[in-house]
Design a protein around this motif. Structure first.
Motif, short mmCIF file in Angstrom:
data_model
loop_
_atom_site.label_atom_id
_atom_site.label_comp_id
_atom_site.label_asym_id
_atom_site.label_seq_id
_atom_site.Cartn_x
_atom_site.Cartn_y
_atom_site.Cartn_z
N VAL A 236 0.82 -1.21 0.00
CA VAL A 236 0.00 0.00 0.00
C VAL A 236 0.86 1.27 0.00
CG1 VAL A 236 -1.69 1.32 1.35
CG2 VAL A 236 -2.00 -1.14 1.03
N ALA A 237 1.96 1.26 0.72
CA ALA A 237 2.82 2.46 0.81
C ALA A 237 3.41 2.84 -0.54
CB ALA A 237 3.92 2.24 1.83
N ALA A 238 3.47 1.90 -1.48
CA ALA A 238 4.06 2.17 -2.78
C ALA A 238 3.07 2.80 -3.75
CB ALA A 238 4.60 0.87 -3.38
N LEU A 239 1.79 2.87 -3.37
CA LEU A 239 0.77 3.40 -4.26
C LEU A 239 0.76 4.92 -4.23
CD1 LEU A 239 -2.19 0.99 -3.42
CD2 LEU A 239 -0.68 0.90 -5.42
N ARG A 240 0.56 5.54 -5.40
CA ARG A 240 0.38 6.98 -5.47
C ARG A 240 -1.00 7.33 -4.89
NH1 ARG A 240 1.15 7.97 -11.73
NH2 ARG A 240 -0.28 6.18 -11.66
N ASP A 241 -1.17 8.59 -4.52
CA ASP A 241 -2.43 9.02 -3.92
C ASP A 241 -3.62 8.70 -4.81
OD1 ASP A 241 -1.11 9.95 -1.71
OD2 ASP A 241 -1.14 12.07 -2.30
N ARG A 242 -3.48 8.91 -6.09
CA ARG A 242 -4.58 8.65 -7.03
C ARG A 242 -4.93 7.16 -7.05
NH1 ARG A 242 -3.85 10.53 -13.15
NH2 ARG A 242 -2.23 8.93 -13.04
N ASP A 243 -3.90 6.32 -7.05
CA ASP A 243 -4.14 4.88 -7.06
C ASP A 243 -4.73 4.41 -5.73
OD1 ASP A 243 -3.14 4.64 -9.65
OD2 ASP A 243 -1.08 4.39 -8.93
#
Length: 231
Positions: A74-81
């Motif tokens: 989850v920490a690797a996801l961009r805000d939009r994702d």
């Protein structure tokens, strides 16, 4: 090769650093939850139950450890994702319903599709199907203030499931309800789980927790016990 768990928390911690001294709400939680489980998180007030649920729902970011949902870190996801993940995969149910007072039941349920940007069609049919599933369709044109507490919570659940999420998170979903209404809400959550939805609830009611397939007990920010119910 064994499949990865749907929810994987590895040495998760969470601290409120704006306070002095800092409050360590979650301390080294490692937990795996498979797709299709019905998990009840229990423990005394202040034990970290709601904070852990918020981390699972990506509403809070852990201050330590690794959280994977559906194999994604989850920490690797961009805000939009991350926003898209919440909108398409997770349904939230809260103790206080969080309905919009001036909107009808139908309009409140439709809000569950507001942040979907994947070309959903048949929106009206989806909303009606969600209301039917929880037995609230006959109140579609009513405002929340015209509903009982149990009906308001059913509306909130319909809003949570209208997008057909894989995961439903419920934080004390029966805390403001009488025993009859509370039983009806747990029945709905059980039915969702029987049809494949992963359900995680936070509850103080042991009678409700005993209906889950697994109980996770927390004390002082840590998992004290995780036990599966015998079939």
């Amino acid at each position: 090769m064994p499949s990865l768990p749907y929810i994987a928390l590895d040495d998760i911690s969470f601290s409120y650093t704006e306070t002095q001294p800092p409050v360590h709400a979650i301390k080294g939680v490692t937990l795996a939850i498979d797709q299709g489980e019905f998990v009840a998180i229990i423990g005394p007030s202040g034990s970290g139950k709601s904070t852990l649920l918020n981390i699972i729902g990506t509403l809070e970011a852990p201050t330590g450890g690794v959280y994977r949902l559906g194999g994604q870190e989850v920490a690797a996801l961009r805000d939009r994702d991350l926003s898209r993940l919440r909108a398409t995969q997770i349904g939230f149910v809260f103790q206080n319903f969080n309905l919009i007072d001036h909107l009808s039941v139908f309009e409140n349920v439709k809000l569950g599709l507001r942040f979907r940007h994947d070309g959903l069609v048949n929106t009206r049919e989806r909303v009606i199907a969600a209301m039917d599933k929880v037995g609230i369709a006959h109140r579609a044109d009513h405002l929340p203030r015209h509903l009982s507490g149990g009906q308001q919570q059913r509306c909130a659940i319909a809003r949570a499931i209208v997008g057909n999420p894989a995961l439903v998170l419920a934080d004390e979903p029966t805390g403001n309800l009488d025993s009859k209404s509370a039983n009806q809400i747990i029945n709905i959550l059980e039915d969702l789980n029987r049809h494949g939805t992963t359900v995680i609830i936070v509850t103080h009611a042991m009678g409700q927790a005993d209906r889950a397939s697994r109980i996770v007990e927390m004390h002082d920010g840590a998992v004290h016990l995780s036990s599966r119910r015998l079939p």
